[in-house]
Design a protein around this motif. Structure first.
Motif, PDB file in Angstrom:
ATOM      1  N   VAL A 200       7.009  -9.829  -4.919  1.00 17.00           N
ATOM      2  CA  VAL A 200       7.401  -8.409  -4.855  1.00 17.00           C
ATOM      3  C   VAL A 200       6.709  -7.737  -3.670  1.00 17.00           C
ATOM      4  O   VAL A 200       7.327  -6.987  -2.903  1.00 17.00           O
ATOM      5  CB  VAL A 200       7.045  -7.678  -6.167  1.00 17.00           C
ATOM      6  CG1 VAL A 200       7.233  -6.171  -6.006  1.00 17.00           C
ATOM      7  CG2 VAL A 200       7.901  -8.191  -7.325  1.00 17.00           C
ATOM      8  N   ALA A 201       5.401  -8.015  -3.515  1.00 18.90           N
ATOM      9  CA  ALA A 201       4.630  -7.388  -2.442  1.00 18.90           C
ATOM     10  C   ALA A 201       5.170  -7.766  -1.063  1.00 18.90           C
ATOM     11  O   ALA A 201       5.281  -6.911  -0.167  1.00 18.90           O
ATOM     12  CB  ALA A 201       3.163  -7.786  -2.555  1.00 18.90           C
ATOM     13  N   PHE A 202       5.507  -9.050  -0.889  1.00 14.31           N
ATOM     14  CA  PHE A 202       6.001  -9.485   0.418  1.00 14.31           C
ATOM     15  C   PHE A 202       7.407  -8.936   0.700  1.00 14.31           C
ATOM     16  O   PHE A 202       7.754  -8.661   1.854  1.00 14.31           O
ATOM     17  CB  PHE A 202       5.973 -11.009   0.519  1.00 14.31           C
ATOM     18  CG  PHE A 202       4.592 -11.561   0.741  1.00 14.31           C
ATOM     19  CD1 PHE A 202       3.877 -11.229   1.888  1.00 14.31           C
ATOM     20  CD2 PHE A 202       3.992 -12.384  -0.190  1.00 14.31           C
ATOM     21  CE1 PHE A 202       2.597 -11.707   2.108  1.00 14.31           C
ATOM     22  CE2 PHE A 202       2.708 -12.881   0.012  1.00 14.31           C
ATOM     23  CZ  PHE A 202       2.001 -12.540   1.172  1.00 14.31           C
ATOM     24  N   ILE A 203       8.219  -8.764  -0.355  1.00  8.31           N
ATOM     25  CA  ILE A 203       9.521  -8.111  -0.181  1.00  8.31           C
ATOM     26  C   ILE A 203       9.316  -6.672   0.296  1.00  8.31           C
ATOM     27  O   ILE A 203       9.977  -6.201   1.225  1.00  8.31           O
ATOM     28  CB  ILE A 203      10.322  -8.120  -1.506  1.00  8.31           C
ATOM     29  CG1 ILE A 203      10.763  -9.541  -1.870  1.00  8.31           C
ATOM     30  CG2 ILE A 203      11.557  -7.212  -1.397  1.00  8.31           C
ATOM     31  CD1 ILE A 203      11.409  -9.653  -3.244  1.00  8.31           C
ATOM     32  N   ILE A 204       8.365  -5.981  -0.333  1.00  2.53           N
ATOM     33  CA  ILE A 204       8.065  -4.594   0.047  1.00  2.53           C
ATOM     34  C   ILE A 204       7.600  -4.527   1.497  1.00  2.53           C
ATOM     35  O   ILE A 204       8.037  -3.656   2.267  1.00  2.53           O
ATOM     36  CB  ILE A 204       6.985  -3.999  -0.883  1.00  2.53           C
ATOM     37  CG1 ILE A 204       7.505  -3.881  -2.319  1.00  2.53           C
ATOM     38  CG2 ILE A 204       6.540  -2.626  -0.384  1.00  2.53           C
ATOM     39  CD1 ILE A 204       6.433  -3.510  -3.329  1.00  2.53           C
ATOM     40  N   LEU A 205       6.699  -5.445   1.891  1.00  2.38           N
ATOM     41  CA  LEU A 205       6.178  -5.454   3.264  1.00  2.38           C
ATOM     42  C   LEU A 205       7.291  -5.640   4.284  1.00  2.38           C
ATOM     43  O   LEU A 205       7.351  -4.921   5.291  1.00  2.38           O
ATOM     44  CB  LEU A 205       5.150  -6.576   3.425  1.00  2.38           C
ATOM     45  CG  LEU A 205       3.713  -6.287   3.006  1.00  2.38           C
ATOM     46  CD1 LEU A 205       2.852  -7.521   3.223  1.00  2.38           C
ATOM     47  CD2 LEU A 205       3.141  -5.113   3.792  1.00  2.38           C
ATOM     48  N   PHE A 206       8.171  -6.598   4.024  1.00  8.29           N
ATOM     49  CA  PHE A 206       9.233  -6.902   4.978  1.00  8.29           C
ATOM     50  C   PHE A 206      10.185  -5.715   5.159  1.00  8.29           C
ATOM     51  O   PHE A 206      10.459  -5.282   6.281  1.00  8.29           O
ATOM     52  CB  PHE A 206      10.019  -8.135   4.506  1.00  8.29           C
ATOM     53  CG  PHE A 206      11.201  -8.468   5.376  1.00  8.29           C
ATOM     54  CD1 PHE A 206      11.022  -9.067   6.607  1.00  8.29           C
ATOM     55  CD2 PHE A 206      12.496  -8.170   4.964  1.00  8.29           C
ATOM     56  CE1 PHE A 206      12.110  -9.377   7.428  1.00  8.29           C
ATOM     57  CE2 PHE A 206      13.583  -8.463   5.762  1.00  8.29           C
ATOM     58  CZ  PHE A 206      13.386  -9.080   7.007  1.00  8.29           C
ATOM     59  N   VAL A 207      10.659  -5.176   4.046  1.00  7.91           N
ATOM     60  CA  VAL A 207      11.663  -4.105   4.128  1.00  7.91           C
ATOM     61  C   VAL A 207      11.042  -2.806   4.635  1.00  7.91           C
ATOM     62  O   VAL A 207      11.645  -2.089   5.439  1.00  7.91           O
ATOM     63  CB  VAL A 207      12.334  -3.898   2.755  1.00  7.91           C
ATOM     64  CG1 VAL A 207      13.363  -2.795   2.827  1.00  7.91           C
ATOM     65  CG2 VAL A 207      12.992  -5.184   2.297  1.00  7.91           C
ATOM     66  N   SER A 208       9.827  -2.478   4.178  1.00  8.56           N
ATOM     67  CA  SER A 208       9.189  -1.242   4.633  1.00  8.56           C
ATOM     68  C   SER A 208       8.850  -1.324   6.115  1.00  8.56           C
ATOM     69  O   SER A 208       8.886  -0.321   6.835  1.00  8.56           O
ATOM     70  CB  SER A 208       7.930  -0.950   3.815  1.00  8.56           C
ATOM     71  OG  SER A 208       7.004  -2.013   3.914  1.00  8.56           O
ATOM     72  N   GLY A 209       8.524  -2.543   6.603  1.00  6.06           N
ATOM     73  CA  GLY A 209       8.272  -2.719   8.030  1.00  6.06           C
ATOM     74  C   GLY A 209       9.514  -2.414   8.849  1.00  6.06           C
ATOM     75  O   GLY A 209       9.449  -1.722   9.876  1.00  6.06           O
ATOM     76  N   GLU A 210      10.656  -2.913   8.393  1.00  7.38           N
ATOM     77  CA  GLU A 210      11.921  -2.639   9.086  1.00  7.38           C
ATOM     78  C   GLU A 210      12.251  -1.142   9.069  1.00  7.38           C
ATOM     79  O   GLU A 210      12.684  -0.572  10.065  1.00  7.38           O
ATOM     80  CB  GLU A 210      13.063  -3.425   8.436  1.00  7.38           C
ATOM     81  CG  GLU A 210      13.093  -4.894   8.798  1.00  7.38           C
ATOM     82  CD  GLU A 210      14.423  -5.529   8.444  1.00  7.38           C
ATOM     83  OE1 GLU A 210      15.074  -5.064   7.482  1.00  7.38           O
ATOM     84  OE2 GLU A 210      14.827  -6.484   9.127  1.00  7.38           O
ATOM     85  N   LEU A 211      12.026  -0.518   7.914  1.00  8.36           N
ATOM     86  CA  LEU A 211      12.298   0.913   7.772  1.00  8.36           C
ATOM     87  C   LEU A 211      11.405   1.718   8.712  1.00  8.36           C
ATOM     88  O   LEU A 211      11.862   2.658   9.373  1.00  8.36           O
ATOM     89  CB  LEU A 211      12.052   1.343   6.321  1.00  8.36           C
ATOM     90  CG  LEU A 211      12.182   2.829   6.008  1.00  8.36           C
ATOM     91  CD1 LEU A 211      13.608   3.299   6.233  1.00  8.36           C
ATOM     92  CD2 LEU A 211      11.759   3.113   4.569  1.00  8.36           C
ATOM     93  N   GLY A 212      10.118   1.348   8.778  1.00 10.04           N
ATOM     94  CA  GLY A 212       9.182   2.062   9.645  1.00 10.04           C
ATOM     95  C   GLY A 212       9.559   1.941  11.109  1.00 10.04           C
ATOM     96  O   GLY A 212       9.497   2.926  11.856  1.00 10.04           O
ATOM     97  N   LEU A 213       9.962   0.737  11.538  1.00  7.47           N
ATOM     98  CA  LEU A 213      10.355   0.534  12.933  1.00  7.47           C
ATOM     99  C   LEU A 213      11.587   1.355  13.286  1.00  7.47           C
ATOM    100  O   LEU A 213      11.670   1.943  14.371  1.00  7.47           O
ATOM    101  CB  LEU A 213      10.630  -0.954  13.190  1.00  7.47           C
ATOM    102  CG  LEU A 213       9.402  -1.860  13.304  1.00  7.47           C
ATOM    103  CD1 LEU A 213       9.833  -3.315  13.426  1.00  7.47           C
ATOM    104  CD2 LEU A 213       8.549  -1.460  14.511  1.00  7.47           C
ATOM    105  N   LYS A 214      12.525   1.414  12.349  1.00  8.81           N
ATOM    106  CA  LYS A 214      13.735   2.205  12.597  1.00  8.81           C
ATOM    107  C   LYS A 214      13.394   3.684  12.741  1.00  8.81           C
ATOM    108  O   LYS A 214      13.919   4.379  13.627  1.00  8.81           O
ATOM    109  CB  LYS A 214      14.742   2.013  11.454  1.00  8.81           C
ATOM    110  CG  LYS A 214      16.052   2.746  11.680  1.00  8.81           C
ATOM    111  CD  LYS A 214      17.052   2.446  10.584  1.00  8.81           C
ATOM    112  CE  LYS A 214      18.367   3.192  10.831  1.00  8.81           C
ATOM    113  NZ  LYS A 214      19.370   2.937   9.770  1.00  8.81           N
ATOM    114  N   ALA A 215      12.485   4.173  11.892  1.00  7.28           N
ATOM    115  CA  ALA A 215      12.075   5.575  11.968  1.00  7.28           C
ATOM    116  C   ALA A 215      11.385   5.869  13.295  1.00  7.28           C
ATOM    117  O   ALA A 215      11.611   6.918  13.913  1.00  7.28           O
ATOM    118  CB  ALA A 215      11.141   5.906  10.802  1.00  7.28           C
TER     119      ALA A 215
END
Length: 306
Positions: A200-215
């Motif tokens: 769960v934690a690694f899923i969160i890291l991957f997706v939140s990283g993509e979201l942050g870069l897009k922002a």
């Protein structure tokens, strides 16, 4: 010459309503998961509860952001308040990364120092099942609204709920394996709960990283990578009377696009005709890039394109 297309109050109300229902959904899921996680001592469910708590915080940020971001431009904010949506998405991604770090720490601690006993209960499976149903309906509604209004804040919120669907499934799998370890006396399967929390934690890291870069890309006005510039230039150059189109710049702010471009026209063209031409350009851009504020600089033919 500038043409502005303001968001309707109906659009703002729709965005606010969708964001508000997400707050209610996140609050209910967080409460259920924390209660069941504490009763069962399941790190997987507690990790999901922490994730849902962040979803609640993110939903609250989104709710207040969409209410402010659609305010019209003013003297202090000539481009409007839309960048608040990008800031909101960046904050949400940073919060998720911090939470993922805590989950990873707790998971490794349980794997290295085993001994935590998990009290399995039918309620653990029920709450995670309810979570999947709620997350699915919320993510679909949010994604639809995000695409309709080009809202990065709502897109970030939809992402939170869609991640929950997968992570809840992982937690359920972990609980099933823990049950199997107790039923069939396979001790090593007791670690499945902590491993599920890690996933769960690694899923969160991957997706939140993509979201942050897009922002971040949105905040620094990075050019769109979907080929829209080439489409706009090609469409504008097809208009009668235009000899060249260049110096195209596109930036986004919330659900709006700000488009600047230069065109060259025959030197003998009147101001009235060139103005009519810019009106045509605004319509062309609006068709390709809805919710656009277009500024066109007209130059007489013979000036070297910038």
């Amino acid at each position: 010459m500038t043409h502005s297309h303001s968001h309707s109050s109906a659009a703002q109300q729709e965005k606010s309503l969708v964001a508000a229902t997400s707050v209610i959904a996140a609050l209910g899921l967080t409460t259920m998961k924390f209660v069941v996680g504490l009763l069962t001592n399941s790190l997987g469910i507690l990790a999901e509860a922490a994730h849902s708590a962040l979803d609640l915080m993110a939903a609250l940020i989104t709710y207040f952001t969409v209410r402010v971001s659609d305010k019209p431009a003013d003297k202090e904010h000539p481009f409007g308040h839309g960048k608040l949506e990008n800031i909101s998405a960046l904050i949400q991604s940073l919060i998720l990364i911090v939470t993922a770090g805590w989950i990873i720490y707790e998971s490794f601690d349980r794997l290295i120092h085993p001994g935590t006993h998990i009290e399995l209960s039918i309620w653990a499976f029920i709450v995670m099942g309810v979570s999947i149903v709620v997350d699915y309906s919320r993510s679909r509604m949010l994604k639809k609204a995000a695409e309709k209004h080009n809202s990065q804040a709502l897109e970030a919120d939809a992402l939170h709920f869609s991640i929950d669907i997968w992570s809840s499934g992982v937690v359920i799998l972990g609980l099933i394996l823990v049950w199997a370890s107790m039923s069939f006396n396979v001790p090593w399967l007791e670690k499945a709960d902590a491993i599920a929390a890690l996933i769960v934690a690694f899923i969160i890291l991957f997706v939140s990283g993509e979201l942050g870069l897009k922002a971040i890309h949105e905040l620094i006005d990075a050019a769109p990578q979907n080929g829209i510039q080439e489409q706009i230039i090609a469409a504008v150059c097809r208009l009668e009377g235009i000899t060249n189109a260049h110096a195209l710049r596109i930036r986004s702010s919330g659900g709006r696009w700000f488009v600047d471009m230069h065109i060259t026209v025959p030197g003998q063209m009147t101001v009235q005709d060139s103005h009519a031409l810019t009106e045509e350009i605004e319509q062309v851009v609006e068709q390709l890039l809805p919710h656009s504020d277009v500024t066109v600089h007209v130059e007489p033919d013979g000036i070297h394109p910038v």
